[in-house]
Write a protein that holds these residues in place. Sequence first.
Motif, short mmCIF file in Angstrom:
data_model
loop_
_atom_site.label_atom_id
_atom_site.label_comp_id
_atom_site.label_asym_id
_atom_site.label_seq_id
_atom_site.Cartn_x
_atom_site.Cartn_y
_atom_site.Cartn_z
N GLU A 24 -7.15 6.47 17.47
CA GLU A 24 -5.92 5.76 17.84
C GLU A 24 -4.72 6.71 17.87
OE1 GLU A 24 -8.03 4.88 15.48
OE2 GLU A 24 -8.56 2.77 15.72
N ALA A 25 -3.90 6.59 18.89
CA ALA A 25 -2.73 7.46 18.98
C ALA A 25 -1.68 6.85 19.90
CB ALA A 25 -3.12 8.84 19.52
N VAL A 26 -0.42 7.21 19.63
CA VAL A 26 0.66 6.91 20.57
C VAL A 26 1.35 8.22 20.82
CG1 VAL A 26 2.74 5.58 20.99
CG2 VAL A 26 1.09 4.76 19.32
N THR A 47 -0.74 10.67 16.12
CA THR A 47 -2.19 10.48 16.10
C THR A 47 -2.55 9.95 14.72
OG1 THR A 47 -2.61 12.17 17.75
CG2 THR A 47 -4.42 11.69 16.27
N TYR A 48 -3.18 8.79 14.71
CA TYR A 48 -3.37 8.10 13.43
C TYR A 48 -4.12 8.93 12.40
CZ TYR A 48 -1.43 3.55 14.67
OH TYR A 48 -0.58 2.54 15.00
N LYS A 49 -5.18 9.61 12.85
CA LYS A 49 -5.99 10.26 11.81
C LYS A 49 -5.27 11.46 11.17
CE LYS A 49 -9.31 12.87 14.55
NZ LYS A 49 -9.82 12.35 15.77
N THR A 104 -5.75 5.85 5.25
CA THR A 104 -5.76 4.41 5.58
C THR A 104 -7.02 4.06 6.35
OG1 THR A 104 -3.40 4.64 5.82
CG2 THR A 104 -4.36 2.57 6.62
N LYS A 105 -7.67 3.00 5.89
CA LYS A 105 -8.84 2.54 6.64
C LYS A 105 -8.36 1.54 7.69
CE LYS A 105 -13.06 -0.24 6.32
NZ LYS A 105 -12.70 -1.20 7.35
N ILE A 106 -8.69 1.80 8.93
CA ILE A 106 -8.31 0.87 9.99
C ILE A 106 -9.42 -0.16 10.13
CG2 ILE A 106 -7.84 0.66 12.46
CD1 ILE A 106 -6.54 3.41 12.26
#
Length: 485
Positions: free
Chosen positions: A373-375, A398-400, A406-408
Amino acid sequence: QLRDNTVIVVFGASGDLAKKKTYPALFGLYCNGYLPRDVHIVGYARTKMDDKEYQKRTTAYIKNPNDDPEIAAKIEEFKKISTYVSGGYEDSPSFQNLAKHLQSIEKNYPSREANRLFYLALPPSVFVPVATHTKECCYSSMGINRIIVEKPFGKDLDSCRELLSSLKQSWKEEETYRIDHYLGKEMVKNLLVLRFANVALGAAAWDKNSISNVQISFKEPFGTQGRGGYFDEFGIIRDVLQNHLLQVLSILTMERPVSFSSEDIRDEKVKVLRAIPPITKEDVLLGQYVAGNNEPGYLDDDTVPKDSVCPTFAATVLRINNERWEGVPFILKAGKALNEAKVEIRMQFKDVTQGIFKNISRNELVIRIQPSEAVYLKLNSKTPGYSFRAFPTEMDLTYKRRFTDTKIPEAYEALILDALKGDHSNFVRDDELDVAWKIFTPILHWIDGRAGPRPRPSPYPYGSRGPKELDSFIEKQGLVNKDAL
Ligand code: BG6
């Protein structure tokens, strides 16, 4: 609110969806303490098996890659709250038998309250009989009853309306939760925040004055994987485009809801969908994968008819005829057996006024739904140093990298939890389906051969970017950057 004393009944418990998605999601919720107190899970299917065999099968897809003893212990606990009943889908006595089983569990509850959540992980042919018998025989008079149904909701506007009205004879709209699992994905949920909690992204630049075009793409690097029989009846438009991608589009383009209540959000989604005229055949490109990169073609799947013209790839252009979006092309693309796994939204901004800068890239906002996941916002910045040249760069979330611990939650976990809490926001309302089918039904009838010979999809090799006509199809819409293809 979560209700204690809840039994979750999974119909189709021995099927693929239940094994791969429903049970791992239920376990994920259980493991993190999100299921109600005293919850029980009852699997139901035609296959005859005992509780042990059922527990083995349903936990087979639960991942514990490092053999973590805590997770292993949770799996054992989870098995203890899972029982199984076998029976048919079309006869009352089977459902009476299920009702008895439910009562035998509920009699041990500390209070007389008994809530039931029915999850239909089933083929559409048995939706109606199962929903009807469940209402007749298994409806709890001592608590809340809810039913979760999965797509496909019909094959066109008429069949969808027929299905919905049959289901409504036994289940009220407020008891019904229609899953489109894309609405449970973290990045899709984030759209509301990105848009409505930011002036810079949402209020100021989110319209035809700033945006040149929008692309929403779904790419899968594998073929039908033994699901050819199902797939051939539906095709990629019904499988992905008309539901998952259209849902994403509606949240991306709707007006700001009065509140974040489920009805207010869904009212706005319906409104924007109503402004989209039906797709015409000029606005669509169809493809079907053939053998390539040592992988078989679609027609090599034994469960697919040898002369099938079912599209496994489709690109289409939608227009939204309202003040905000008039003239902006929305390109929706989905394909199986492509070169990568990626689902993303790419909003390309207009060119800056020419004159000072020549040949600089357009700004782009990319929202990557999966994987990773990313914006990120692509913009131009000055090359550091003595020169005054612009270079393209990114502001990247970038989420990771940003949320390392955090667990998505998986989409199904998020949605089952919403249904247990009675929150409809991320489920599809009946009128949303109606407008969605209105947009796609004419083109689907054309593809089905109702208006003459069936169109032949363009071939593309397994593992490629799609049919060779894709570039010219996209160019017709005036796009400059083809990164998303
Ligand atoms: C399903 C489709 O609804 O979504 C599948 O029937 C597709 O064909 C799947 O593979 C994609 O879901 P996800 O969550 O893996 O992107």
